[in-house]
Scaffold this motif. Structure first.
Motif, short mmCIF file in Angstrom:
data_model
loop_
_atom_site.label_atom_id
_atom_site.label_comp_id
_atom_site.label_asym_id
_atom_site.label_seq_id
_atom_site.Cartn_x
_atom_site.Cartn_y
_atom_site.Cartn_z
N ALA A 51 0.84 -1.21 0.00
CA ALA A 51 0.00 0.00 0.00
C ALA A 51 0.87 1.25 0.00
O ALA A 51 0.60 2.20 -0.75
N ASN A 52 1.91 1.23 0.85
CA ASN A 52 2.82 2.38 0.89
C ASN A 52 3.56 2.54 -0.43
O ASN A 52 3.75 3.67 -0.91
N LEU A 53 3.96 1.39 -0.98
CA LEU A 53 4.66 1.42 -2.27
C LEU A 53 3.75 1.99 -3.36
O LEU A 53 4.17 2.80 -4.19
N GLU A 54 2.48 1.54 -3.32
CA GLU A 54 1.52 2.03 -4.31
C GLU A 54 1.32 3.54 -4.17
O GLU A 54 1.24 4.26 -5.16
N LYS A 55 1.23 3.98 -2.89
CA LYS A 55 1.09 5.43 -2.66
C LYS A 55 2.32 6.18 -3.19
O LYS A 55 2.18 7.24 -3.81
N LYS A 56 3.51 5.60 -2.90
CA LYS A 56 4.73 6.25 -3.37
C LYS A 56 4.79 6.27 -4.89
O LYS A 56 5.20 7.26 -5.49
N ILE A 57 4.36 5.14 -5.49
CA ILE A 57 4.36 5.08 -6.96
C ILE A 57 3.42 6.13 -7.54
O ILE A 57 3.75 6.82 -8.51
N LYS A 58 2.22 6.21 -6.93
CA LYS A 58 1.26 7.22 -7.40
C LYS A 58 1.82 8.62 -7.24
O LYS A 58 1.70 9.47 -8.13
N LYS A 59 2.43 8.84 -6.05
CA LYS A 59 3.01 10.16 -5.79
C LYS A 59 4.14 10.45 -6.77
O LYS A 59 4.21 11.54 -7.35
N ARG A 60 5.02 9.45 -6.97
CA ARG A 60 6.14 9.63 -7.90
C ARG A 60 5.63 9.80 -9.33
O ARG A 60 6.20 10.58 -10.10
N THR A 61 4.54 9.07 -9.65
CA THR A 61 3.97 9.20 -10.99
C THR A 61 3.46 10.61 -11.22
O THR A 61 3.69 11.22 -12.27
N VAL A 62 2.74 11.13 -10.20
CA VAL A 62 2.24 12.52 -10.30
C VAL A 62 3.40 13.50 -10.41
O VAL A 62 3.40 14.41 -11.24
N GLU A 63 4.43 13.27 -9.55
CA GLU A 63 5.59 14.15 -9.57
C GLU A 63 6.31 14.07 -10.92
O GLU A 63 6.74 15.09 -11.48
#
Length: 411
Positions: free
Chosen positions: A137-149
């Motif tokens: 879940a944290n990885l997915e959040k980070k991926i989403k955040k990194r994707t947005v960034e």
């Protein structure tokens, strides 16, 4: 229960050899035997569970489900995992719940039915699953955040690239304009040097010779050189007027004056002045039935346009050729055509012919500034008119001018 008591040594020997918890219940769901792993798992002492209902090891919320499951199980007795696909929980003596997996094995002994349950405490497994789930879940959040960034960064980069490309284009355009301006300056200086040098040289020569003819009988020679001086001064004045006209056109300062004038008057004046430039055998033809035609336009510009086109036709045509001036008069416009049999314009030079200071490669040996066509095109466009041409090298050219006729209000 006595059966297991009587054979406790055998049961203990077998059950203690496995790592899973073992629990045996009779058909009434009464615990008849447990191994040490089961006792340890649920927090009971040795033999403390014997004789107790199986419900003691189940959370109260599972009792109803367990009864239904047992009833269903006895209808289809076979070896299988209990409640496959559901999460099962056990209840320790201290009332703590923990996740477990259970494998059921029915058997009969001395005419009695029993079920042996193999119990595995999966607390560690569930904890690892929870940790993995949290990590995912944290990885997915980070991926989403990194994707947005990353998307924002890419957008910023695209924007930056676009700005840089635009800036680079502007710089290139500026450099190109500066290069063209430098080329124009070079051409201008060359033209000024060449075009002014010839008439100035003629003026100087004639002025020197005039001074030598002091006798009265030499008046004819004096007049000849004075005429040369006047002609060359007019030529210089025309060149200077053209240069000033370019500047006025560029700055939009040209003022046009619309008047009603006789078309034949302008044509006769232009042709008369052009006849003095004709080479041997050259002849200009033009319409004779225009005496009564009155048009409203800027007379000075009409004179300038026709003079330029006729002078070019004379200059770039050989001896013994015909130059034809045609006129078509419409209700709202007038069309002039100047047709010559001259050297023509090379095809590769035709797209540049109206550019300032441009001279076609086959015309560089003739005198000229290369600004005449540029000037008349500017005037015609300001008057909502146009100029076009058709030309073939060594065969001649046809220049066509279209001018709207102004109404009584001069518009």
């Amino acid at each position: 229960m006595r059966v297991f008591d009587q054979n406790s040594n055998i049961f203990n020997l077998l059950s203690e050899a496995v790592s899973e918890g073992i629990l045996v219940v009779n058909k009434d769901q009464i615990i008849v035997a447990t191994n040490s792993r089961t006792n340890e798992m649920f927090g009971y002492e040795t033999d403390e569970l014997k004789g107790s209902s199986l419900d003691i090891l189940l959370p109260p919320s599972h009792h109803e489900f367990h009864k239904k499951h047992v009833a269903q199980y006895h209808k289809n007795r076979n070896k299988r995992r209990m409640a496959h696909g559901r999460e099962l929980f056990g209840l320790r003596k201290n009332k703590e719940q923990f996740p477990l997996e259970i494998g059921l094995n029915p058997f009969s002994l001395y005419g009695n039915s029993y079920v042996m349950a193999l119990i595995i405490d999966i607390t560690d497994v569930k904890e690892r699953e929870r940790e993995i789930h949290e990590l995912n879940a944290n990885l997915e959040k980070k991926i989403k955040k990194r994707t947005v960034e990353l998307r924002d960064t890419v957008a910023e980069l695209k924007k930056e690239i676009k700005l840089r490309v635009s800036a680079e284009k502007k710089i290139k355009n500026a450099l190109q304009k500066e290069r063209e301006l430098n080329e124009l300056k070079t051409k201008f200086l060359s033209l000024v040097s060449h075009e002014f040098k010839t008439p100035l040289s003629g003026i100087m020569t004639s002025a020197t010779l005039v001074g030598k003819y002091k006798k009265e009988e030499q008046q004819e020679k004096r007049d000849k050189h004075l005429k040369t001086i006047i002609g060359e001064v007019k030529r210089l004045n025309t060149i200077l007027t053209d240069f000033l006209s370019i500047e006025r056109l560029r700055e939009g300062k040209e003022v046009y004056r619309f008047t009603d004038f006789s078309l034949s008057k302008v044509i006769n004046e232009v042709v008369y002045n052009s006849n003095m430039l004709l080479k041997i055998g050259q002849r200009i033809t033009y319409p004779q039935n225009i005496e009564d035609v009155i048009i409203r336009q800027d007379e000075k510009i009409v004179n300038l346009v026709l003079t330029n086109l006729l002078h070019n036709a004379i200059k770039y045509s050989p001896e013994d050729t015909l130059i034809d001036l045609k006129i078509e008069l419409g209700a709202n416009q007038i069309i002039f055509s100047v047709i010559d049999q001259g050297i023509g314009i090379p095809e590769k030079d035709q797209r540049h012919i109206f550019e300032r200071y441009f001279r076609a490669e086959n015309a560089v040996l003739n005198s000229g500034t290369g600004i005449g066509l540029h000037i008349i095109k500017g005037h015609l466009e300001n008057l909502n008119g146009s100029i076009s041409f058709v030309s073939h090298e060594n065969k001649g050219s046809t220049f066509t001018v279209t001018l709207p006729l102004a109404d009584a209000n001069g518009s």
